[in-house]
Design a protein around this motif. Structure first.
Motif, mmCIF file in Angstrom:
data_model
loop_
_atom_site.group_PDB
_atom_site.id
_atom_site.type_symbol
_atom_site.label_atom_id
_atom_site.label_comp_id
_atom_site.label_asym_id
_atom_site.label_seq_id
_atom_site.Cartn_x
_atom_site.Cartn_y
_atom_site.Cartn_z
ATOM 1 N N ALA A 33 24.645 33.275 28.606
ATOM 2 C CA ALA A 33 24.807 33.328 27.433
ATOM 3 C C ALA A 33 26.820 33.694 27.510
ATOM 4 O O ALA A 33 27.050 34.418 28.661
ATOM 5 N N MET A 34 26.788 34.131 26.460
ATOM 6 C CA MET A 34 28.672 34.522 26.005
ATOM 7 C C MET A 34 28.471 35.488 26.599
ATOM 8 O O MET A 34 28.355 36.775 25.245
ATOM 9 N N PRO A 35 29.160 36.481 26.786
ATOM 10 C CA PRO A 35 28.811 38.624 27.114
ATOM 11 C C PRO A 35 29.579 38.810 25.615
ATOM 12 O O PRO A 35 30.428 37.624 25.115
ATOM 13 N N GLY A 36 29.471 39.932 25.025
ATOM 14 C CA GLY A 36 29.401 40.647 24.013
ATOM 15 C C GLY A 36 31.266 40.442 23.553
ATOM 16 O O GLY A 36 31.485 40.429 24.689
ATOM 17 N N LYS A 37 31.689 40.681 22.724
ATOM 18 C CA LYS A 37 32.985 40.625 22.603
ATOM 19 C C LYS A 37 33.705 41.976 23.136
ATOM 20 O O LYS A 37 34.532 41.956 23.817
ATOM 21 N N ASP A 38 33.107 43.015 22.718
ATOM 22 C CA ASP A 38 34.025 44.317 23.542
ATOM 23 C C ASP A 38 33.859 44.345 24.649
ATOM 24 O O ASP A 38 35.263 45.348 25.163
ATOM 25 N N GLU A 39 32.685 44.104 25.915
ATOM 26 C CA GLU A 39 32.192 43.951 27.004
ATOM 27 C C GLU A 39 33.880 42.937 27.468
ATOM 28 O O GLU A 39 34.479 43.020 28.338
ATOM 29 N N MET A 40 34.280 41.772 26.665
ATOM 30 C CA MET A 40 34.667 41.163 26.789
ATOM 31 C C MET A 40 36.001 41.397 26.747
ATOM 32 O O MET A 40 37.173 41.175 27.928
ATOM 33 N N ALA A 42 37.234 44.472 26.619
ATOM 34 C CA ALA A 42 37.634 45.559 27.763
ATOM 35 C C ALA A 42 37.742 44.492 29.036
ATOM 36 O O ALA A 42 38.524 45.662 30.403
ATOM 37 N N VAL A 43 36.392 44.416 30.178
ATOM 38 C CA VAL A 43 37.035 43.572 31.166
ATOM 39 C C VAL A 43 38.482 42.937 31.024
ATOM 40 O O VAL A 43 39.036 42.791 32.164
ATOM 41 N N ILE A 44 38.517 41.835 30.034
ATOM 42 C CA ILE A 44 40.370 40.982 30.147
ATOM 43 C C ILE A 44 41.266 41.979 30.057
ATOM 44 O O ILE A 44 42.293 41.703 30.748
ATOM 45 N N GLU A 45 40.843 43.178 29.100
ATOM 46 C CA GLU A 45 42.502 43.829 29.064
ATOM 47 C C GLU A 45 42.798 45.325 30.435
ATOM 48 O O GLU A 45 43.341 45.013 30.425
ATOM 49 N N LYS A 46 41.079 45.142 31.895
ATOM 50 C CA LYS A 46 41.655 45.368 32.245
ATOM 51 C C LYS A 46 42.097 45.228 33.175
ATOM 52 O O LYS A 46 42.704 45.858 34.543
ATOM 53 N N ASP A 139 47.496 33.652 34.901
ATOM 54 C CA ASP A 139 46.077 33.010 35.112
ATOM 55 C C ASP A 139 45.645 33.251 36.305
ATOM 56 O O ASP A 139 44.123 33.528 36.351
ATOM 57 N N ALA A 140 45.500 34.215 37.409
ATOM 58 C CA ALA A 140 45.286 34.906 38.500
ATOM 59 C C ALA A 140 43.926 35.853 37.439
ATOM 60 O O ALA A 140 43.596 36.720 38.445
ATOM 61 N N ASP A 141 44.389 37.160 36.950
ATOM 62 C CA ASP A 141 43.863 38.274 36.186
ATOM 63 C C ASP A 141 43.159 37.480 35.584
ATOM 64 O O ASP A 141 41.853 38.521 35.024
ATOM 65 N N PHE A 142 43.325 36.669 34.509
ATOM 66 C CA PHE A 142 42.450 35.632 34.125
ATOM 67 C C PHE A 142 40.991 35.224 34.607
ATOM 68 O O PHE A 142 40.099 35.735 34.707
ATOM 69 N N LEU A 143 41.669 34.704 35.657
ATOM 70 C CA LEU A 143 40.449 34.774 37.087
ATOM 71 C C LEU A 143 39.490 35.555 37.479
ATOM 72 O O LEU A 143 38.382 35.358 37.471
ATOM 73 N N ASP A 144 40.826 37.475 37.200
ATOM 74 C CA ASP A 144 39.663 38.188 38.034
ATOM 75 C C ASP A 144 38.665 38.962 37.086
ATOM 76 O O ASP A 144 37.421 39.435 37.559
ATOM 77 N N ALA A 145 39.503 38.337 35.668
ATOM 78 C CA ALA A 145 38.155 38.608 34.868
ATOM 79 C C ALA A 145 37.351 37.980 34.505
ATOM 80 O O ALA A 145 35.587 38.573 34.420
ATOM 81 N N LEU A 146 37.608 37.030 34.773
ATOM 82 C CA LEU A 146 35.991 35.831 34.658
ATOM 83 C C LEU A 146 35.456 35.698 35.948
ATOM 84 O O LEU A 146 34.031 36.250 35.695
ATOM 85 N N ALA A 147 35.625 36.076 37.085
ATOM 86 C CA ALA A 147 34.662 37.017 38.142
ATOM 87 C C ALA A 147 33.497 37.754 37.821
ATOM 88 O O ALA A 147 33.071 37.814 38.208
#
Length: 292
Positions: A33-40, A42-46, A139-147
């Protein structure tokens, strides 16, 4: 090392589109499932810094990167990161040519393509207008967030360069800075030239950042030394916004090590192996093959 014979094909092969979207395919055994908006958020901002979620549903999630502003002829705006909903995946869509260059996942690639029947695709948008170094880090930061967001992901496939990695190798990497892009977004390929002792090593993936791929046509040297040289040169070109001019020289290899005592001439040429693109050809002196 693959024994399969491939044909050079520069006529009918679609060329790489410089600056095109950086495309990540996450592969799964089960639907996710697509992760929730708040979770996504928070993780992407981190990993990336301040973002604004401008869409979120089962099919698409989009984030504007407020700290990565791209400038265009008619204005400027934040680069965007998009995550698509889970869809089916068919591993038989990869031909033998692509699979032969998946060096980082040789033992597991067939199993992955058989077991993983689902995928989540993520891309950057409007990021081509960013400086190369900034986009590489984004792009590398985005990859780390997706992982982090997708813990059940089995493998990552990077379409721009043809690399396949087990997800655990992506999650556990200790690389910092733009070398993360070189590790995951740039593939150093190896070919034996049939009927000769010649070898060809080149890179794919640098053109995503509007930087040149590399090419070595040679004989008589350990190819692993040349692979290492290629990764080092790619890292240098990215870190310094490609300072290499046509006809200049760079440090070559002596006894397996990069050395200033050996100078190899560089010139921009059309690639010898598909996909069609301009490459920085590195003439390896007494080890060089072919005419230039």
């Amino acid at each position: 090392m693959s024994d399969e014979v491939f044909q050079q094909n520069l006529d009918n092969e679609r060329g790489l589109r410089p600056g095109g979207p950086f495309l990540i395919q996450m592969l799964f055994k089960e639907p996710v499932a697509m992760p929730g908006k708040d979770e996504m958020t928070a993780v992407i901002e981190k990993h990336i810094g301040a973002v604004e979620c401008f869409c979120h549903n089962d099919k698409t999630a989009g984030f504007a990167t407020l700290e990565h502003i791209a400038e265009f002829k008619d204005g400027k705006g934040p680069a965007q990161l998009m995550v698509m909903g889970c869809t089916s995946f068919k591993g038989d869509g990869f031909d033998a040519f692509l699979m032969s260059q998946m060096w980082d996942c040789q033992e597991d690639r067939e199993r992955i393509f058989q077991e993983c029947q689902y995928q989540v695709v993520a891309i950057d948008m409007l990021a081509a207008a960013l400086p190369a170094l900034e986009r590489a880090n984004l792009d590398a930061d985005f990859l780390d967030a997706l992982a982090e967001l997708y813990p059940t992901c089995e493998a990552f496939y990077f379409q721009n360069c043809g690399k396949l990695f087990l997800a655990e190798d992506v999650r556990s990497h200790q690389i910092e800075g733009p070398d993360r892009f070189i590790r995951f977004g740039v593939n150093v390929r190896f070919f034996n030239i049939q009927g000769t002792k010649d070898m060809l090593i080149d890179t794919v993936g640098m053109s995503t950042l509007f930087l040149p791929d590399l090419q070595y046509h040679f004989h008589g040297m350990n190819p692993n030394w040349v692979v290492n040289h290629a990764y080092n040169v790619a890292s240098y070109i990215l870190a310094n916004d490609n300072p290499v001019e046509d006809g200049e020289t760079m440090d070559g290899i002596m006894d397996g090590q990069i050395s200033w005592r050996v100078q190899w001439k560089c010139q921009y040429e059309d690639a010898l192996i598909q996909p069609p693109r301009e490459v920085l050809d590195i003439n390896m002196g007494k080890y060089a093959s072919g005419g230039r």
